[in-house]
Design an enzyme around this catalytic site. Structure first.
Site, PDB file in Angstrom:
ATOM      1  N   LYS A  64       0.889  -1.239  -0.002  1.00  0.00           N
ATOM      2  CA  LYS A  64       0.099  -0.108  -0.056  1.00  0.00           C
ATOM      3  C   LYS A  64       0.944   1.347  -0.021  1.00  0.00           C
ATOM      4  CE  LYS A  64      -4.005  -2.142   2.067  1.00  0.00           C
ATOM      5  NZ  LYS A  64      -4.954  -1.990   3.197  1.00  0.00           N
ATOM      6  N   ASP A 101     -10.071   2.258   2.565  1.00  0.00           N
ATOM      7  CA  ASP A 101     -10.195   1.262   3.727  1.00  0.00           C
ATOM      8  C   ASP A 101     -10.903   1.931   4.880  1.00  0.00           C
ATOM      9  OD1 ASP A 101      -8.702  -0.914   2.945  1.00  0.00           O
ATOM     10  OD2 ASP A 101      -6.793  -0.001   3.572  1.00  0.00           O
TER      11      ASP A 101
END
Ligand code: ATR
Length: 274
Positions: A64, A101
């Site tokens: 990420k 997220d």
């Protein structure tokens, strides 16, 4: 057909292809979504190669932050999180990075679990990439306090500084905490090793405190078992968050909002069967 992937390493057990396939069936969309193992030492090269043809990608551990560095354009929330879990190739060829997220977690807590986070005391365990991605969304829910607790306290303090202008955030070590809170979210990677973050059971007010582990698996995670043992009102795992962040990405890419509830129910059943 538009091509999408989820990048990770390892990636073999990813549920993202199944989630997107079910969303596509449900909404009548035609797309090709698969899992792609990127080499640890060359995420950027692998991603660039995919995007010669590809349309969009999700990004999971441990890439990420590499994905964040690769983007030409970042959404404000991805910029602040310093982590990207969704890449999109734009019409002009540039790569856009977003972080969904936090939205996924909040949708799971508020829509699927029916919680109202406003005025609540939230404790977030961990200070890695998983935590950076969700702080902004949690603060938007207007909790009365958001405490980030971490083994390495300096990392929690840095996050508290970065997000200080967004709401009531504070840093802590694990062993400084005793008073009960309303919600405890485990975002440490301790569960991966079958461990628990060393926090006091007095943080759980029986029948009131909701515990959430960002991890999930066939069996309840150690954190969820600990929560149940100490009388938590709810012990939830992170599968709902995965499905919800996928729904956000799907809606952005395809322009149609999928209904996540039936997908969540069907895949939960499949996970339980193993
Ligand atoms: P991620 O991107 O999943 O957040 P990470 O950036 O490596 O992964 O962060 C892992 C987090 O889990 C960190 O907060 C780490 O604590 P430290 O910052 O002190 O290293 C935490 N963690 C990992 N193993 C742990 C354990 N056994 N007990 C408590 N915390 C743990």
């Amino acid at each position: 057909m538009d091509r999408y992937v989820v990048f990770g390493n390892p990636i073999g057990h990813s549920k993202s292809p199944a989630i997107h396939r079910l969303f596509a069936e449900q909404t009548g969309q035609e797309l090709d979504y698969s899992a792609r193992l990127a080499p640890l030492e060359d995420f950027a090269g692998n991603a660039r190669e995919f995007f010669l043809q590809g349309h969009g990608a999700n990004v999971t551990l441990p890439f990420k932050e590499d994905a964040y560095r690769l983007c030409d354009v970042l959404t404000p929330r991805a910029e602040r999180a310093g982590a990207v879990n969704m890449l999109t190739k734009q019409a002009d060829g540039t790569l856009r990075g977003d972080n969904t997220d936090g939205t996924g977690l909040v949708r799971d807590l508020t829509i699927n679990a029916g919680l109202n986070l406003e005025g609540k005391r939230i404790l977030l365990l961990g200070a890695g990439g998983a935590v950076r991605g969700v702080i902004e969304s949690l603060l938007e829910q207007k909790p009365v306090s958001l405490v980030v607790a971490n083994r390495t306290v300096d990392k929690a303090e840095l996050l508290a500084q970065i997000f200080a202008d967004m709401g009531p955030i504070a840093a802590s070590g694990f062993d400084w905490l005793e008073e009960p809170v309303d919600v405890i979210i485990n975002a440490t990677s301790a569960s991966l090793a079958g461990d628990l973050p060393p926090i006091s059971a007095s943080l759980i007010q029986p029948g009131v405190t909701v515990c959430y582990d960002m991890m999930y698996g066939k069996e309840p995670t150690p954190f969820c078992l600990w929560a149940e043992e100490h009388g938590a009102a709810l012990a939830l795992d992170g599968f709902g968050m995965l499905v919800e962040q996928a729904a956000v990405a799907f809606a952005y890419w395809r322009g149609v909002q999928p209904d996540s509830a039936p997908v969540l129910a069907q895949l939960r059943e499949e996970i339980a069967k193993g």
